[in-house]
Enzyme design. Structure first.
Site, PDB file in Angstrom:
ATOM      1  N   ASP A 203      -9.111  -4.551  -5.721  1.00 35.77           N
ATOM      2  CA  ASP A 203      -8.692  -3.612  -4.667  1.00 35.77           C
ATOM      3  C   ASP A 203      -9.692  -2.468  -4.554  1.00 35.77           C
ATOM      4  O   ASP A 203      -9.999  -1.792  -5.536  1.00 35.77           O
ATOM      5  CB  ASP A 203      -7.304  -3.063  -4.995  1.00 35.77           C
ATOM      6  CG  ASP A 203      -6.633  -2.408  -3.791  1.00 35.77           C
ATOM      7  OD1 ASP A 203      -7.330  -1.711  -3.021  1.00 35.77           O
ATOM      8  OD2 ASP A 203      -5.417  -2.594  -3.619  1.00 35.77           O
TER       9      ASP A 203
ATOM     10  N   SER B 167       0.840  -1.197   0.000  1.00 30.11           N
ATOM     11  CA  SER B 167       0.000   0.000   0.000  1.00 30.11           C
ATOM     12  C   SER B 167       0.877   1.250   0.000  1.00 30.11           C
ATOM     13  O   SER B 167       1.659   1.454  -0.923  1.00 30.11           O
ATOM     14  CB  SER B 167      -0.980  -0.036   1.179  1.00 30.11           C
ATOM     15  OG  SER B 167      -1.944   0.981   1.067  1.00 30.11           O
TER      16      SER B 167
ATOM     17  N   HIS C 248      -7.922  -4.985  -1.020  1.00 30.39           N
ATOM     18  CA  HIS C 248      -6.786  -4.346  -0.349  1.00 30.39           C
ATOM     19  C   HIS C 248      -6.505  -5.106   0.950  1.00 30.39           C
ATOM     20  O   HIS C 248      -6.876  -4.688   2.043  1.00 30.39           O
ATOM     21  CB  HIS C 248      -7.098  -2.877  -0.069  1.00 30.39           C
ATOM     22  CG  HIS C 248      -5.869  -2.032   0.107  1.00 30.39           C
ATOM     23  ND1 HIS C 248      -5.003  -1.754  -0.931  1.00 30.39           N
ATOM     24  CD2 HIS C 248      -5.346  -1.413   1.192  1.00 30.39           C
ATOM     25  CE1 HIS C 248      -4.019  -0.997  -0.494  1.00 30.39           C
ATOM     26  NE2 HIS C 248      -4.197  -0.776   0.798  1.00 30.39           N
TER      27      HIS C 248
ATOM     28  N   ASP D 228     -18.751 -13.661 -13.162  1.00 33.27           N
ATOM     29  CA  ASP D 228     -18.045 -14.742 -12.473  1.00 33.27           C
ATOM     30  C   ASP D 228     -17.643 -15.852 -13.429  1.00 33.27           C
ATOM     31  O   ASP D 228     -16.539 -16.386 -13.366  1.00 33.27           O
ATOM     32  CB  ASP D 228     -18.940 -15.287 -11.347  1.00 33.27           C
ATOM     33  CG  ASP D 228     -18.237 -16.314 -10.468  1.00 33.27           C
ATOM     34  OD1 ASP D 228     -17.021 -16.505 -10.636  1.00 33.27           O
ATOM     35  OD2 ASP D 228     -18.908 -16.914  -9.609  1.00 33.27           O
TER      36      ASP D 228
ATOM     37  N   ASP E  58     -16.799 -19.322  -9.152  1.00 35.36           N
ATOM     38  CA  ASP E  58     -16.028 -19.449  -7.920  1.00 35.36           C
ATOM     39  C   ASP E  58     -15.994 -18.167  -7.097  1.00 35.36           C
ATOM     40  O   ASP E  58     -15.152 -18.013  -6.203  1.00 35.36           O
ATOM     41  CB  ASP E  58     -14.589 -19.863  -8.242  1.00 35.36           C
ATOM     42  CG  ASP E  58     -13.905 -18.921  -9.233  1.00 35.36           C
ATOM     43  OD1 ASP E  58     -14.541 -17.930  -9.659  1.00 35.36           O
ATOM     44  OD2 ASP E  58     -12.744 -19.177  -9.597  1.00 35.36           O
TER      45      ASP E  58
ATOM     46  N   ASP F  18     -14.414 -16.649 -16.675  1.00 33.10           N
ATOM     47  CA  ASP F  18     -13.146 -17.369 -16.637  1.00 33.10           C
ATOM     48  C   ASP F  18     -13.356 -18.879 -16.707  1.00 33.10           C
ATOM     49  O   ASP F  18     -12.410 -19.655 -16.571  1.00 33.10           O
ATOM     50  CB  ASP F  18     -12.345 -17.015 -15.379  1.00 33.10           C
ATOM     51  CG  ASP F  18     -13.117 -17.293 -14.095  1.00 33.10           C
ATOM     52  OD1 ASP F  18     -14.227 -17.849 -14.170  1.00 33.10           O
ATOM     53  OD2 ASP F  18     -12.615 -16.942 -13.008  1.00 33.10           O
TER      54      ASP F  18
END
Length: 916
Positions: free
Chosen positions: A488, A246, A526, A315, A322, A318
């Site tokens: 993030d 960070s 994050h 979702d 999951d 890909d």
């Protein structure tokens, strides 16, 4: 004696330096006396001592690669000798009034609670030039057995809290000891101010404190720490590393941009490198939330609504359901559709089930980058990346403690009751820029700061780490590992991506490939999110710096409690992990790092021209579905039914949702187009509300010859299905034989009433035959006496059969229409060994209860609607698969079509699925 010994060790290099200054002047003294780090000749305060000779008497160049490392270095000065010592200002490259060691305490490995081994705990302060500025507090830890390496740890947030260097590697492997326990000398500081909160920005009202926070404290602390290392051990480090997350990630990059000679390698996790852009975007989000009377503010329920819609849309892009969005860039193409699906009717707030136009504007503000057209930030930066709230970033919910606050009107200053993003932006405006503690940050326009534009650029130059010219760091062999979560919610990964691209544009792809590894992690927030990676970044960096072994595709282990231990490949940007289509969803080996990005709404399984599909639904209704791919209009026509008139039609339009799934007007039924010309969907139920699941086929088996021949489709099958009537829905499981002459026989186990190995002499049986009905394009089905032989005449019309052809394979569907008390659907799958892996994949499912959900089969693992179970193949008969108590039931599989019957609940029944 001890004091004089310390002074001699510490002062010797500086006496030499003073003589050196007299000869060559001040311009060279920093490089010779204070500007170097580990791993380079002439770096640091003294020439680096040669490594100890190898134990076998050879030379380092001829040692075998598995030669053990040299023994650890022993201290030459006792820990307590360091206490109370003063370090002159001339030791430190940047202006200070010197440093003082306030304490030096021996810590024994046997001390209660100590898991860091024997070390010397040094604490001290560096005095400012400005009397109004606070000192820099530093921590240095010097192990009794030193491995000749140092690690500088960066800070977090607005700092103000001492980083003491005793921590473990951030996102490191579970159980790996802290670097100090492994023999590293470690150090950190508080950035030159002290506070109980890392969101307290008041320190920045002082110029020296702000400059220290911007990076000066790092250089000052490093110089002091290296001097103490040299004083205690008598030699310099062989290697020096910087690790930060960070703000600490920004620290790592800022350091090598400004002082490229000091470190051999750095790790920058989720770096706040575009620091000013981040704070400007914080303010932009606050303005969207709170201006106009808080019309754009969203409570937790609405925020979760946005996140759920994004997850549902993306979702599966890909290949794996999951709770992780990996194909972020394809998902980004769905932004408009997702937002449209969330809009309240008329655009006015209608409660927690939708978003008003003002709230949709807030989501766009969070999602979109800030583009600066009237001014620039440091290093020519013209934008700040947005947050991926529409691509899987979680701003609220169980995976993060950060949200958009609990009130429409923020405090001044903002508090923890307000949006987490806005709190830091408000502090930044007040103390970094305007230096007016009562300033209303909602009146500060990030895109046009007016009179404050020059100040914003000035602060940017002090605090940002966006200089893309790392050539000086690369020239000395420096290595960088960057990692950023694509979800993030605090520091935009898109700003880090922008920097990485600018780095390539500045120094070239070849140099970046040689010196930088940049990993992006889907699902990672994050330090939060649905996937938190554990991997040994320090070992990867050391292997690269010290052994020349560049990191490849690593394996990250999930640290999230509910999914702990699953793995994913750690893909280098711009690649992302794509499920291969078989095997456990939790194993990295079943994923490939790919760079493909495509239109998520495109469906390769759609027909090229208007097409009819023939099939039936769970009420035994035989039907036809006409699809026009140009307009995505559909019409469902009832061809045979006991519940409604033949010829009844339902029409509407399909709306793409991605993964070949489309929303419809049939009570929320989803239409899914599967390979081989299979269509799963639903049609409004004839009674009771909701939708009745349907399955239909582009191609079906037809038999108009005389005599009829069924050889191409005749076989022994398992059947799963549902029987619906006045008593509700019950599940069906059996074996069935379809013979060459078109006769059929069902068998059910006399004890369980379910599957059994087909036996022509079975006692619980149904018999009959099928004949082709040219007018309807299906087979009429007649039942005959269960006690008689196989016949093709007489009998009672009790339904029909559609035999789908999927890439040439037969998928029979029996549509039961005996009476109002017994109507339903049965699907067939071959009664032969089903090898684990054959049925692997993700499935769109439709339940008799009028519910759409997802299922995943991966080897012996089964997940249906978020509930997992283990599978036993060929149980209780060949071709049937049994799920354990986690999701009790059985499924059969046939050419990409899945039929699952649950054995739990009072209305246990059928779910149909097609593989994406």
């Amino acid at each position: 004696m001890r004091n004089s010994r310390f002074s001699a060790l510490l002062d010797a290099p500086f006496r030499a330096c003073r003589s050196f200054v007299a000869v060559v002047g001040i311009s060279l003294v920093l490089a010779a006396c204070g500007g170097g780090g580990g791993g380079g000749a002439g770096a640091g305060f003294l020439p680096i001592a040669s490594p100890p000779p190898p134990s076998n008497g050879g030379t380092p160049d001829t040692d075998p690669p598995d030669n053990p490392p040299p023994p650890p270095v022993q201290p030459v000065v006792a820990c307590t000798d360091l206490a109370g010592k003063s370090l002159p200002a001339s030791l430190i490259s940047l202006p200070t009034q010197g440093a003082t060691v306030t304490s030096a305490t021996p810590v024994a490995a046997t001390d209660a609670g100590n898991r860091l081994g024997d070390y010397c705990r040094v604490r001290g302060s560096i005095q400012p030039m400005d009397p109004a500025s606070q000192a820099i507090n530093f921590a240095v830890n010097l192990p009794e057995k030193w491995n000749r390496k140092t690690i500088h740890f960066g800070g977090g947030g607005f700092d103000g809290v001492l980083i003491d260097g005793t921590e473990v590697i951030r996102f490191g492997p579970a159980g790996k000891p802290a670097p100090l326990a492994l023999g590293y000398a470690t150090y950190g500081d508080d950035s030159g101010h002290q506070s109980s909160s890392i969101t307290d920005g008041r320190f920045a009202a002082n110029d020296e404190q702000l400059a220290n926070y911007g990076g000066n404290s790092l250089k000052k602390t490093r110089d002091v720490a290296q001097a103490l290392v040299l004083a205690r051990y008598g030699i310099e480090p062989a290697y020096a590393y910087f690790l930060g997350t960070s703000t600490g990630g920004r620290d790592a990059l800022s350091y090598i941009q400004r002082w490229p000679q000091d470190y051999d390698g750095v790790i920058a996790n989720e770096p706040a490198l575009n620091y000013t852009g981040t704070r400007l975007s914080n303010v932009a989000v606050g303005r969207a939330l709170y201006n106009n009377g808080g019309a754009g503010w969203m409570n937790v329920a609405k925020t979760l609504l946005v996140q759920k819609a994004a997850m549902q849309a993306c979702d599966k892009l890909d290949g794996a359901a999951d709770n992780i969005v990996s194909n972020v860039e394809s998902c980004r193409l769905l932004n408009t559709q997702i937002l449209a699906s969330l809009r309240c009717s008329g655009g006015t707030d209608a409660g927690d089930s939708c978003l008003s136009d003002a709230q949709l504007a807030t989501v766009r503000t969070i999602e979109s980058p800030l583009e600066f057209s009237t001014y620039s930030l440091a290093n020519g930066v013209k934008r700040a990346g947005g947050y991926n709230i529409l691509e899987g970033a979680l701003v609220a919910g169980p995976y993060t403690t950060r949200d958009l606050g609990t009130r429409k009107v923020p405090g001044n200053p903002a508090t923890s009751a307000d949006a987490n993003m806005y709190v830091t932006g408000d502090q930044w405006v007040k103390y970094f820029v305007t230096r007016i503690d009562s300033f209303d940050s909602l009146g500060f326009d990030p895109l046009d700061p007016g009179a404050f534009a020059a100040r914003v650029s000035e602060v940017s130059a002090l605090t940002d780490a966006t200089n893309p010219n790392l050539a000086p760091f690369f020239a000395r062999g420096g290595r960088v590992i960057m990692l950023h979560g694509l979800a993030d919610e605090v520091i935009s990964p898109n700003s880090t991506i922008d920097y990485y691209k600018q780095l390539i544009a500045t120094v070239g792809q070849a140099a970046v490939d040689e010196h930088v590894r940049f990993y992006t992690v889907p699902g990672m927030g994050h330090g939060t999110g649905s996937f938190i990676p554990n991997w040994d970044s320090l070992a990867a960096l050391e292997g690269w710096v010290e052994g020349g072994l560049a990191p490849a595709t690593g394996v990250a282990v999930d640290a999230v409690a509910g999914t702990y231990g699953r793995t994913r490949p750690l893909c280098r940007f711009p690649a992302w992990p794509k499920y291969r289509g078989s095997g456990s969803l939790d194993a990295a080996v079943n994923y490939s790092c790919v760079t493909e990005v495509g239109d998520p709404l495109a469906c390769p399984n759609l027909p090229a021209a208007p097409t009819s599909y023939k099939g039936g639904n769970s009420f035994g209704e035989e039907l036809r579905i006409d699809i026009d791919p140009a307009t995505m209009a559909y019409t469902v026509t009832i061809d045979a039914s006991l519940q409604r008139a033949v010829g009844t039609q339902r029409s509407g339009s399909l709306v793409a949702q991605g993964s070949c799934s489309y929303a419809s007007g049939e009570s929320a039924a989803v239409f899914s187009f599967a390979p081989g010309g299979v269509l799963l969907g639903g049609v409004n139920a004839p009674s009771g509300g909701g939708f009745a699941p349907l399955i239909a086929f582009q191609n079906t088996f037809e038999n108009t010859a005389a005599p009829a021949v069924f050889n191409p489709v005749a076989n022994i099958f398992n059947a799963v299905g549902v029987q619906q009537g006045t008593g509700g829905a019950t599940a069906h499981a059996s074996s069935v034989r379809l013979r060459n002459a078109g006769t059929f026989q069902y068998c059910r186990d006399p004890v369980t009433g379910g599957f059994m190995t087909y036996d022509a002499t079975c006692t619980q049986t149904e018999k009959g035959y099928i004949t082709y009905n040219t007018a309807r394009g299906a087979f009429d089905l007649r039942t005959t006496s269960p006690s008689g032989g196989a016949v093709t005449t007489g009998g009672t019309l009790t339904g029909s059969m559609v035999i789908g052809l999927v890439n040439g394979a037969a998928v029979p569907v029996h549509l039961v229409r005996e009476s109002a008390a017994n109507a339903g659907l049965r699907m067939f799958g071959l009664q032969q060994t089903l090898t684990p892996g054959t049925a692997d994949g993700s499935y769109a499912m439709a339940a008799v209860t009028g519910q759409n959900r997802e299922a995943t089969v991966a080897g012996s693992s089964f997940n249906l609607g978020g509930t997992s179970a283990s599978l036993s193949y060929d149980t209780p008969v060949l071709g049937a698969v049994q799920a354990d108590a986690g999701r009790p039931g059985n499924f059969i599989f046939n050419s990409g079509v899945l039929g699952f019957v649950s054995t739990a609940g009072t209305n246990a029944a059928l779910e149909l699925g097609v593989r994406h």
